[in-house]
Design an enzyme around this catalytic site. Structure first.
Site, short mmCIF file in Angstrom:
data_model
loop_
_atom_site.label_atom_id
_atom_site.label_comp_id
_atom_site.label_asym_id
_atom_site.label_seq_id
_atom_site.Cartn_x
_atom_site.Cartn_y
_atom_site.Cartn_z
N TYR A 1 14.06 -55.36 58.40
CA TYR A 1 13.11 -56.21 57.68
C TYR A 1 13.47 -56.22 56.19
O TYR A 1 13.64 -55.17 55.59
CB TYR A 1 11.68 -55.70 57.85
CG TYR A 1 10.71 -56.68 57.23
CD1 TYR A 1 10.32 -57.81 57.94
CD2 TYR A 1 10.24 -56.52 55.93
CE1 TYR A 1 9.47 -58.75 57.37
CE2 TYR A 1 9.39 -57.45 55.36
CZ TYR A 1 9.01 -58.56 56.08
OH TYR A 1 8.19 -59.50 55.52
N GLN B 1 4.21 -60.37 61.81
CA GLN B 1 4.74 -61.21 62.89
C GLN B 1 6.25 -61.00 63.09
O GLN B 1 6.75 -61.07 64.21
CB GLN B 1 4.39 -62.69 62.67
CG GLN B 1 4.95 -63.36 61.42
CD GLN B 1 4.03 -63.20 60.22
OE1 GLN B 1 3.23 -62.26 60.14
NE2 GLN B 1 4.15 -64.11 59.27
N ASN C 1 5.62 -54.59 52.94
CA ASN C 1 4.29 -54.40 52.37
C ASN C 1 3.39 -53.70 53.38
O ASN C 1 3.83 -53.24 54.44
CB ASN C 1 3.71 -55.75 51.93
CG ASN C 1 3.57 -56.72 53.10
OD1 ASN C 1 3.57 -56.31 54.27
ND2 ASN C 1 3.48 -58.00 52.80
N SER D 1 6.19 -47.80 46.35
CA SER D 1 7.23 -46.99 45.74
C SER D 1 6.62 -46.04 44.70
O SER D 1 5.53 -46.26 44.20
CB SER D 1 8.25 -47.91 45.07
OG SER D 1 9.37 -47.18 44.66
N GLN E 1 8.85 -48.19 37.38
CA GLN E 1 8.21 -47.91 38.66
C GLN E 1 6.98 -48.77 38.85
O GLN E 1 6.71 -49.29 39.94
CB GLN E 1 7.84 -46.42 38.73
CG GLN E 1 7.60 -45.93 40.14
CD GLN E 1 8.81 -46.12 41.02
OE1 GLN E 1 9.94 -45.96 40.57
NE2 GLN E 1 8.60 -46.51 42.26
N HIS F 1 6.68 -52.21 40.63
CA HIS F 1 6.56 -52.41 42.07
C HIS F 1 5.16 -52.80 42.51
O HIS F 1 4.93 -53.07 43.68
CB HIS F 1 6.99 -51.15 42.82
CG HIS F 1 8.47 -50.93 42.81
ND1 HIS F 1 9.33 -51.70 43.54
CD2 HIS F 1 9.24 -50.04 42.13
CE1 HIS F 1 10.57 -51.28 43.33
NE2 HIS F 1 10.54 -50.29 42.47
N GLU G 1 9.10 -40.02 46.71
CA GLU G 1 10.21 -40.87 47.17
C GLU G 1 11.42 -40.68 46.23
O GLU G 1 12.52 -40.39 46.67
CB GLU G 1 9.75 -42.32 47.16
CG GLU G 1 10.83 -43.32 47.56
CD GLU G 1 10.42 -44.76 47.26
OE1 GLU G 1 9.50 -44.96 46.43
OE2 GLU G 1 11.02 -45.67 47.85
N HIS G 2 11.18 -40.88 44.95
CA HIS G 2 12.22 -40.68 43.93
C HIS G 2 11.84 -39.48 43.06
O HIS G 2 10.72 -39.43 42.56
CB HIS G 2 12.32 -41.90 43.00
CG HIS G 2 12.58 -43.19 43.71
ND1 HIS G 2 11.62 -44.17 43.83
CD2 HIS G 2 13.69 -43.66 44.33
CE1 HIS G 2 12.13 -45.20 44.50
NE2 HIS G 2 13.38 -44.91 44.83
N ASP H 1 18.69 -47.84 42.96
CA ASP H 1 18.11 -48.98 43.67
C ASP H 1 19.17 -50.01 44.03
O ASP H 1 19.03 -50.73 45.02
CB ASP H 1 17.04 -49.66 42.81
CG ASP H 1 15.73 -48.89 42.80
OD1 ASP H 1 15.54 -48.03 43.67
OD2 ASP H 1 14.90 -49.16 41.92
N GLU I 1 12.70 -17.97 86.84
CA GLU I 1 11.86 -19.16 86.69
C GLU I 1 11.46 -19.76 88.04
O GLU I 1 10.81 -20.80 88.10
CB GLU I 1 12.55 -20.22 85.82
CG GLU I 1 12.65 -19.81 84.35
CD GLU I 1 13.07 -20.94 83.43
OE1 GLU I 1 13.41 -22.04 83.93
OE2 GLU I 1 13.08 -20.73 82.21
N HIS J 1 18.11 -24.55 92.11
CA HIS J 1 19.03 -24.54 90.97
C HIS J 1 20.06 -23.42 91.16
O HIS J 1 21.26 -23.62 90.96
CB HIS J 1 18.26 -24.30 89.66
CG HIS J 1 17.65 -25.53 89.08
ND1 HIS J 1 16.65 -26.25 89.70
CD2 HIS J 1 17.89 -26.20 87.92
CE1 HIS J 1 16.31 -27.28 88.96
NE2 HIS J 1 17.05 -27.28 87.86
#
Lengths: 451, 451
Positions: free
Chosen positions: B135, B194, B217, B241, B263, B266, B341-342, B375, B429, B434
């Site tokens: 995306y 969608q 988003n 962000s 920053q 954003h 994140e950063h 970035d 077991e 087995h």
């Protein structure tokens, strides 16, 4: 029941289309029936903590924990160590060593930093999770080794094991020994969805963890999936165990039959699928499986006592499929579509086949690599994605217990070199302040030049 | 708004406790308001496919796609290539090269097989996913590079990009050029929840993918989380962000202020947090941020035109925090709890600090490593976990597009060596079949010996 088809029939039959989510491809992994109950259990543990754990343990495990002690005490572990016989202890140690060796090899180490262009250093740093939880089904000591050892190798600080109590209110002793030997830091006598919920939310006594791993029954799996929504990560959903075998005429049909019957031991939802281009192998494997139902013959061969035989007789009723293909390529195509947890490749040129394998949890090559060997002692992990999840997930490993931080270190000349690219990109994306944050670093310089 | 506290005050204040899920730690990532709408969108796409996509595009993006063409045609890509100016094109190429270099270095390659004990060969094989979706938010061509290049390096066969159409019904041209250059195989002019639903279920024209990656988003994030329940994997949830900066007196306050203001670009949910042990740095950064509101001074210094300044003035209203600590250790502790994140580390001995950093998406070291550089152009990935998810997830990388199959190949002597351990474990077991599957391989042999 053994079902025999050609691969083509199997694929063309509506009954087998993945879209229809029927048996062969869906692996009976329908959690919808248990989800409402599991959600109720989760809500109970979230709200009432330890009290709910004690209540559900009484309800589902039918045992009242002595002194309401949810956590296994050191004394219980020491007692378990003394009561486990030497052969078993040495066997656990041998498995643990093999598992350690393989998982050390897998581990990505520490940190690195390299100069990618003049003045631009990039790298990575691997960091273990701080607290993780491992679910160990009752009595499956080997799963304790498989879950705890990779976490230990990743250097996770707190490794919390949950395993259901037996009717005597104690955890299985061999499991305690294995979990302790592997490096578990805390062990709780809690099972089922209530254990997963306790790990996810924490209770008065059970610590909250960041990730829950390990195999489990349908309730455990449903709880793991439900709790992902609450920000708890899991290894992957796990359904009933399964094996798919690709064999040509070089395979030993007796070994194949034995491996298919072993798979059935995991329960009636477990599938064992043979794909072969050899009519003879198909017929021999079928005959061999059916022969296990013939107690007299087995006994005459000295292969088992009465109890073994009656168990085998019930196992051969399970989901065994024998599918014949025109070629090994057709088998490979089917296998990739099925994405088995365990894939045995018993053919003349196995590495040729392996090249085309895209989806499988673990691959077992040749006549002398039964799944059972990997379940306990080769060192590879037996916690593997089932039900087709091998298309998306890898089996449990050290990576599951670590995350990665990327590193970026530019000096002034490094930044100068990429400055124009950054500024141009910022402008294209309309990020003016981003551009300014780079230009700022050269501002005084350009003012000096202007003077 | 700049909020100034001591780290201690911040941690002790109820307002900041993670449990209370208040601003600083929760990062405003509350999806509950959008989830009902997103679920409706998802259900619509699942049920009505392309028709729903066209309808939602008209409703949410306010554009009717020409000839109902959801997919970007080759001609549109060629036209985009011709219309993008040379500087921008070269800039995209330079970014792509840097991203390729770093991600090739990250990639785990092919397959390996090693003898762990005599006759026991173990190994791994890495396999790319077959079909993935990326995306790309409208106009963020750099995210197209960041998502598609790692997938390409992993050798994913089909890389499907979804990006919202502009008011003219076309996708952003620079984004088309970047996606194409990076190796996208199909591009669709669909955005929002969608798009994620289309990738998850497939429609008449959009192929169904195995995994969806990329930033987005709040609707996109909510859709990604909701669709995990449907067996679609995602990279990780991504919120607004954020940057956290650890600085001592060796840091340049002007650079810090510029990065904090960048920053804020954003959006108003984005946080910029400075942690410092220097009262002077705290005061200087505050002054510097406030000074950007003083248009006259900025203009006098020649740092921006009227439009820039009014934009900066609104940005400094955003969530800026300046927290002072008694020591850099206190800053580190806070940073690990925040899991940014950063993370910028601008101190005298950054590698010392880095040693103690456990949770961050990407770390930027020193005065000349602004987040903006990463970035776009250093080569490290900018798709990173936000909102504290850096405690659990790594940023996007080649690993996200591959899975691993373990390999086990024993010869008869290898199996013989571990036979006793396997059989003993099986018995403990209760897995008789087995055990038999291993013993079977040596049965004729022992019968021969008996004769």
């Amino acid at each position: 029941m053994i079902r025999i088809r050609t691969i083509k029939e199997a694929l063309e039959s509506k009954e087998l289309e993945p879209e229809s989510e029927l048996e062969l491809f869906s692996r009976n992994l329908d959690l919808s029936a248990v989800i409402p109950g599991v959600k109720e259990t989760i809500a109970g543990v979230k709200k009432r903590g330890d009290a709910a754990l004690l209540e559900y343990t009484e309800k589902f495990d039918r045992v009242r924990l002595k002194d309401k002690a949810i956590e296994v005490e050191l004394e219980e572990i020491e007692a378990a160590k003394m009561s486990v016989d030497d052969d078993t202890f040495r066997s656990i140690e041998a498995s643990a060593t093999a598992i350690r060796n393989f998982h050390y090899r897998q581990k990505r180490r520490g940190a690195w930093l390299e100069e990618f262009s003049p003045g631009v250093f990039l790298g990575e740093k691997y960091v273990p999770f701080d607290v993780v939880g491992a679910y160990v089904p009752k009595g499956y000591f080997s799963s304790a080794l498989m879950c705890v050892i990779p976490a230990k190798i990743a250097k996770v600080r707190e490794i919390v094991v949950c395993t259901p109590p037996g009717k005597d209110g104690h955890a299985d002793q061999v499991t305690l020994v294995a979990a302790d030997l592997a490096g578990a830091t805390r062990i709780f006598k809690i099972g089922g969805a209530q254990a997963i919920a306790a790990l996810a939310f924490g209770t008065e006594t059970v610590p909250r963890v960041q990730k829950v791993v390990g195999p489990g029954n349908i309730y455990v799996t449903a709880a793991k999936i439900a709790l992902r929504e609450e920000g708890i990560e899991i290894d992957f959903p796990a359904g009933p165990s399964e094996v798919l075998i690709i064999a040509d005429e070089t395979a030993n049909p007796e070994f194949i039959a034995a491996d298919m019957l072993a798979q059935a031991e995991h329960g009636e939802s477990s599938q064992a699928v043979l794909l072969t281009d050899s009519e003879r192998i198909a017929a021999d494997v079928e005959r061999e499986i059916l022969a296990t139902a013939d107690g007299k013959r087995l006994k005459a061969k000295g292969e088992g006592n009465d109890e073994d035989i009656s168990q085998l007789q019930s196992q051969y009723q399970h989901q065994h499929w024998i599918l014949t293909g025109a070629s090994i390529d057709e088998c490979i195509e089917f296998a990739n579509k099925y994405a088995p947890e365990h894939l045995e490749i018993i053919v003349r040129s196995p590495l040729e086949v392996l090249k085309s394998i895209k989806n499988a949890g673990s691959v077992f090559i040749g006549n002398y690599s039964p799944v059972a060997a990997g379940d306990y002692a080769t060192g590879a992990n037996h916690v593997l994605p089932t039900a087709g999840y091998a298309k998306l997930f890898s089996g449990l490993d050290v990576d599951h217990f670590m995350h990665r931080i990327t590193l970026q270190w530019l000096d002034k000349e490094g930044l100068r070199q990429i400055k124009n690219v950054v500024v141009r990109s910022c402008k294209v994306e309309g990020m003016e302040a981003h551009a300014r944050s780079v230009e700022k670093r050269f501002l005084h310089e350009s003012q000096e030049r202007q003077q």
